[in-house]
Design an enzyme around this catalytic site. Structure first.
Site, PDB file in Angstrom:
ATOM      1  N   GLN A  36      -4.103  16.194  -5.526  1.00 34.34           N
ATOM      2  CA  GLN A  36      -3.281  16.170  -6.749  1.00 34.34           C
ATOM      3  C   GLN A  36      -2.076  15.261  -6.523  1.00 34.34           C
ATOM      4  O   GLN A  36      -1.480  15.279  -5.448  1.00 34.34           O
ATOM      5  CB  GLN A  36      -2.803  17.594  -7.086  1.00 34.34           C
ATOM      6  CG  GLN A  36      -1.989  17.688  -8.375  1.00 34.34           C
ATOM      7  CD  GLN A  36      -1.576  19.113  -8.711  1.00 34.34           C
ATOM      8  OE1 GLN A  36      -2.343  20.055  -8.538  1.00 34.34           O
ATOM      9  NE2 GLN A  36      -0.361  19.282  -9.212  1.00 34.34           N
ATOM     10  N   ASP A  37      -1.753  14.457  -7.530  1.00 34.86           N
ATOM     11  CA  ASP A  37      -0.542  13.632  -7.514  1.00 34.86           C
ATOM     12  C   ASP A  37       0.429  14.169  -8.558  1.00 34.86           C
ATOM     13  O   ASP A  37       0.021  14.511  -9.671  1.00 34.86           O
ATOM     14  CB  ASP A  37      -0.861  12.173  -7.860  1.00 34.86           C
ATOM     15  CG  ASP A  37      -1.497  11.413  -6.720  1.00 34.86           C
ATOM     16  OD1 ASP A  37      -1.845  12.044  -5.702  1.00 34.86           O
ATOM     17  OD2 ASP A  37      -1.652  10.188  -6.847  1.00 34.86           O
ATOM     18  N   ASN A  38       1.710  14.220  -8.207  1.00 32.52           N
ATOM     19  CA  ASN A  38       2.745  14.718  -9.112  1.00 32.52           C
ATOM     20  C   ASN A  38       3.851  13.693  -9.267  1.00 32.52           C
ATOM     21  O   ASN A  38       4.055  12.850  -8.375  1.00 32.52           O
ATOM     22  CB  ASN A  38       3.380  16.000  -8.562  1.00 32.52           C
ATOM     23  CG  ASN A  38       2.388  17.130  -8.435  1.00 32.52           C
ATOM     24  OD1 ASN A  38       1.429  17.208  -9.188  1.00 32.52           O
ATOM     25  ND2 ASN A  38       2.604  17.996  -7.471  1.00 32.52           N
ATOM     26  N   TYR A  43       4.599  12.377  -5.544  1.00 33.73           N
ATOM     27  CA  TYR A  43       4.027  12.961  -4.339  1.00 33.73           C
ATOM     28  C   TYR A  43       2.571  13.339  -4.499  1.00 33.73           C
ATOM     29  O   TYR A  43       2.112  13.662  -5.588  1.00 33.73           O
ATOM     30  CB  TYR A  43       4.841  14.144  -3.806  1.00 33.73           C
ATOM     31  CG  TYR A  43       5.226  15.215  -4.798  1.00 33.73           C
ATOM     32  CD1 TYR A  43       6.184  14.982  -5.767  1.00 33.73           C
ATOM     33  CD2 TYR A  43       4.657  16.478  -4.723  1.00 33.73           C
ATOM     34  CE1 TYR A  43       6.567  15.985  -6.649  1.00 33.73           C
ATOM     35  CE2 TYR A  43       5.034  17.489  -5.589  1.00 33.73           C
ATOM     36  CZ  TYR A  43       5.984  17.224  -6.548  1.00 33.73           C
ATOM     37  OH  TYR A  43       6.362  18.209  -7.424  1.00 33.73           O
ATOM     38  N   LYS A  58      15.103  29.427 -11.850  1.00 31.20           N
ATOM     39  CA  LYS A  58      14.102  29.950 -10.913  1.00 31.20           C
ATOM     40  C   LYS A  58      14.538  29.730  -9.463  1.00 31.20           C
ATOM     41  O   LYS A  58      14.366  30.587  -8.599  1.00 31.20           O
ATOM     42  CB  LYS A  58      12.779  29.211 -11.198  1.00 31.20           C
ATOM     43  CG  LYS A  58      11.554  29.783 -10.544  1.00 31.20           C
ATOM     44  CD  LYS A  58      10.296  29.041 -10.988  1.00 31.20           C
ATOM     45  CE  LYS A  58      10.034  27.815 -10.146  1.00 31.20           C
ATOM     46  NZ  LYS A  58       8.750  27.158 -10.399  1.00 31.20           N
ATOM     47  N   ASP A  59      15.104  28.552  -9.220  1.00 31.63           N
ATOM     48  CA  ASP A  59      15.491  28.215  -7.845  1.00 31.63           C
ATOM     49  C   ASP A  59      16.779  28.907  -7.407  1.00 31.63           C
ATOM     50  O   ASP A  59      17.009  29.082  -6.207  1.00 31.63           O
ATOM     51  CB  ASP A  59      15.636  26.696  -7.691  1.00 31.63           C
ATOM     52  CG  ASP A  59      14.285  25.995  -7.707  1.00 31.63           C
ATOM     53  OD1 ASP A  59      13.246  26.694  -7.728  1.00 31.63           O
ATOM     54  OD2 ASP A  59      14.260  24.752  -7.704  1.00 31.63           O
ATOM     55  N   HIS A 118      10.717  24.726  -1.940  1.00 28.42           N
ATOM     56  CA  HIS A 118       9.463  25.294  -2.420  1.00 28.42           C
ATOM     57  C   HIS A 118       8.319  25.177  -1.413  1.00 28.42           C
ATOM     58  O   HIS A 118       8.277  24.258  -0.605  1.00 28.42           O
ATOM     59  CB  HIS A 118       9.002  24.549  -3.689  1.00 28.42           C
ATOM     60  CG  HIS A 118       9.984  24.585  -4.812  1.00 28.42           C
ATOM     61  ND1 HIS A 118       9.972  23.671  -5.835  1.00 28.42           N
ATOM     62  CD2 HIS A 118      11.009  25.437  -5.096  1.00 28.42           C
ATOM     63  CE1 HIS A 118      10.927  23.954  -6.697  1.00 28.42           C
ATOM     64  NE2 HIS A 118      11.577  25.010  -6.267  1.00 28.42           N
ATOM     65  N   HIS A 171       9.999  22.753   0.989  1.00 26.06           N
ATOM     66  CA  HIS A 171      10.360  21.364   0.680  1.00 26.06           C
ATOM     67  C   HIS A 171      11.265  21.305  -0.545  1.00 26.06           C
ATOM     68  O   HIS A 171      11.067  22.052  -1.515  1.00 26.06           O
ATOM     69  CB  HIS A 171       9.078  20.547   0.415  1.00 26.06           C
ATOM     70  CG  HIS A 171       9.354  19.195  -0.151  1.00 26.06           C
ATOM     71  ND1 HIS A 171       9.181  18.895  -1.481  1.00 26.06           N
ATOM     72  CD2 HIS A 171       9.844  18.089   0.442  1.00 26.06           C
ATOM     73  CE1 HIS A 171       9.538  17.641  -1.677  1.00 26.06           C
ATOM     74  NE2 HIS A 171       9.945  17.120  -0.534  1.00 26.06           N
ATOM     75  N   GLU A 196       0.871  -1.177   0.000  1.00 33.69           N
ATOM     76  CA  GLU A 196       0.000   0.000   0.000  1.00 33.69           C
ATOM     77  C   GLU A 196       0.905   1.223   0.000  1.00 33.69           C
ATOM     78  O   GLU A 196       1.797   1.328   0.844  1.00 33.69           O
ATOM     79  CB  GLU A 196      -0.901  -0.004   1.235  1.00 33.69           C
ATOM     80  CG  GLU A 196      -1.875  -1.171   1.258  1.00 33.69           C
ATOM     81  CD  GLU A 196      -2.807  -1.148   2.468  1.00 33.69           C
ATOM     82  OE1 GLU A 196      -2.747  -0.184   3.268  1.00 33.69           O
ATOM     83  OE2 GLU A 196      -3.597  -2.094   2.615  1.00 33.69           O
ATOM     84  N   LYS A 222       2.423  17.554   1.720  1.00 33.29           N
ATOM     85  CA  LYS A 222       2.909  16.658   0.662  1.00 33.29           C
ATOM     86  C   LYS A 222       3.274  15.308   1.252  1.00 33.29           C
ATOM     87  O   LYS A 222       3.828  15.237   2.351  1.00 33.29           O
ATOM     88  CB  LYS A 222       4.148  17.262  -0.015  1.00 33.29           C
ATOM     89  CG  LYS A 222       3.861  18.597  -0.682  1.00 33.29           C
ATOM     90  CD  LYS A 222       5.110  19.314  -1.146  1.00 33.29           C
ATOM     91  CE  LYS A 222       4.738  20.726  -1.621  1.00 33.29           C
ATOM     92  NZ  LYS A 222       5.902  21.564  -1.923  1.00 33.29           N
TER      93      LYS A 222
HETATM   94  C1  LIG Z   1       4.695  22.014  -9.240  1.00 35.99           C
HETATM   95  C2  LIG Z   1       3.937  22.002 -10.582  1.00 35.99           C
HETATM   96  C3  LIG Z   1       4.558  22.400 -11.735  1.00 35.99           C
HETATM   97  N1  LIG Z   1       3.890  22.408 -12.907  1.00 35.99           N
HETATM   98  C4  LIG Z   1       4.597  22.825 -14.136  1.00 35.99           C
HETATM   99  C5  LIG Z   1       5.100  24.251 -14.100  1.00 35.99           C
HETATM  100  C6  LIG Z   1       6.412  24.213 -14.820  1.00 35.99           C
HETATM  101  O1  LIG Z   1       6.225  24.530 -16.183  1.00 35.99           O
HETATM  102  C7  LIG Z   1       6.880  22.778 -14.715  1.00 35.99           C
HETATM  103  C8  LIG Z   1       8.061  22.594 -13.768  1.00 35.99           C
HETATM  104  O2  LIG Z   1       7.717  23.203 -12.533  1.00 35.99           O
HETATM  105  P1  LIG Z   1       8.799  23.433 -11.410  1.00 35.99           P
HETATM  106  O3  LIG Z   1      10.072  23.876 -12.003  1.00 35.99           O
HETATM  107  O4  LIG Z   1       8.189  24.302 -10.354  1.00 35.99           O
HETATM  108  O5  LIG Z   1       8.988  21.938 -10.845  1.00 35.99           O
HETATM  109  P2  LIG Z   1       9.785  21.466  -9.556  1.00 35.99           P
HETATM  110  O6  LIG Z   1      10.998  22.312  -9.376  1.00 35.99           O
HETATM  111  O7  LIG Z   1       9.947  20.017  -9.614  1.00 35.99           O
HETATM  112  O8  LIG Z   1       8.754  21.862  -8.385  1.00 35.99           O
HETATM  113  C9  LIG Z   1       8.450  20.978  -7.355  1.00 35.99           C
HETATM  114  O9  LIG Z   1       9.563  20.908  -6.474  1.00 35.99           O
HETATM  115  C10 LIG Z   1       9.386  20.089  -5.339  1.00 35.99           C
HETATM  116  C11 LIG Z   1      10.626  20.209  -4.480  1.00 35.99           C
HETATM  117  C12 LIG Z   1       8.126  20.346  -4.607  1.00 35.99           C
HETATM  118  O10 LIG Z   1       8.044  20.288  -3.379  1.00 35.99           O
HETATM  119  C13 LIG Z   1       6.931  20.563  -5.447  1.00 35.99           C
HETATM  120  O11 LIG Z   1       5.838  21.046  -4.686  1.00 35.99           O
HETATM  121  C14 LIG Z   1       7.213  21.472  -6.614  1.00 35.99           C
HETATM  122  O12 LIG Z   1       7.419  22.788  -6.140  1.00 35.99           O
HETATM  123  O13 LIG Z   1       5.760  22.013 -14.291  1.00 35.99           O
HETATM  124  C15 LIG Z   1       2.575  22.004 -12.990  1.00 35.99           C
HETATM  125  O14 LIG Z   1       1.959  22.009 -14.078  1.00 35.99           O
HETATM  126  N2  LIG Z   1       1.948  21.580 -11.844  1.00 35.99           N
HETATM  127  C16 LIG Z   1       2.580  21.561 -10.644  1.00 35.99           C
HETATM  128  O15 LIG Z   1       1.964  21.171  -9.605  1.00 35.99           O
END
Ligand SMILES: Cc1cn([C@H]2C[C@H](O)[C@@H](COP(=O)(O)OP(=O)(O)O[C@H]3O[C@@H](C)C(=O)[C@@H](O)[C@H]3O)O2)c(=O)[nH]c1=O
Length: 180
Positions: A46-48, A131, A166-167, A61, A118, A28, A71
């Site tokens: 939402q799942d990423n 996540y 960006k970061d 972030h 995070h 699980e 998360k």
């Molecule tokens: C986070 C996110 C990004 N996106 C898109 C926007 C952008 O064009 C592309 C890449 O986004 P980012 O560069 O922000 O992705 P990333 O740097 O992987 O951002 C993530 O980092 C980790 C550490 C976290 O904790 C997450 O919550 C999220 O902030 O994906 C979505 O469509 N939905 C989402 O929920």
């Protein structure tokens, strides 16, 4: 299912039970039953998923209220050093962090509530990071803290990570007004 708490209140590591047999394994990956005994009922909406090369660092972030996210994070391939920084203004551990290694072999799962920044660094190629979040992506509410802010004292264990433009320009904690 075992769980582990940390010196920062609210962070939880879960170790799901893995049922192995001749076919492979079953586990699980999330159950509300993990949370209910702890008085929690996170409403994941939402799942990423992201895949990172070794040395990629994403973070640190958060989304600001009213779109703050808790998360539930894990990796299914590879390994990551996951970091949660406490940004809750009233918290006795404000500015402190927890590091939790997420490992596809162990299949451990880390819960980061609202009020934290995070991030993670991929320790292996093809680190697949999954996540669940308790709020939808809301880019207008995105915020962050600079990953190598010396005041955080995070040992990422890697000299020159690959960080998004960006970061690289996120603010440091000094002078930062936390929204939490
Ligand atoms: C986070 C996110 C990004 N996106 C898109 C926007 C952008 O064009 C592309 C890449 O986004 P980012 O560069 O922000 O992705 P990333 O740097 O992987 O951002 C993530 O980092 C980790 C550490 C976290 O904790 C997450 O919550 C999220 O902030 O994906 C979505 O469509 N939905 C989402 O929920």
């Amino acid at each position: 299912m075992d769980h582990r708490l940390f010196h920062i209140e609210g962070l939880i590591e879960f170790q799901p039970r893995i049922f192995r047999d001749d076919r492979g394994y079953f586990m699980e990956t999330f159950s509300m039953k993990w949370f209910e005994p702890l008085g929690l009922r996170p409403d994941f909406v939402q799942d990423n998923q992201s895949v990172s090369k070794k040395g990629v660092l994403r973070g640190l972030h958060f989304q600001k209220p009213p779109h703050a996210q808790a998360k539930l994070v894990r990796v299914t391939t590879g390994k990551a050093l996951d970091i949660a920084v406490d940004l809750r203004k009233e918290s006795p551990t404000y500015g402190q962090h927890v590091a939790c290694v997420l490992d596809a072999e162990r299949q451990n799962v880390f819960y980061v509530p609202e009020g934290f920044a995070h991030g993670f660094v991929a320790l292996e190629d093809d680190t697949t990071f999954l996540y669940k979040c308790t709020d939808f992506y809301a880019p207008d509410t995105e915020g962050g803290i600079l990953w190598n802010d010396p005041s955080l004292g995070i040992d990422w264990g890697i000299a020159e990570p690959l960080v998004s433009p960006k970061d690289e320009v996120l603010p440091t904690l000094e002078g930062f007004s936390s929204p939490f």
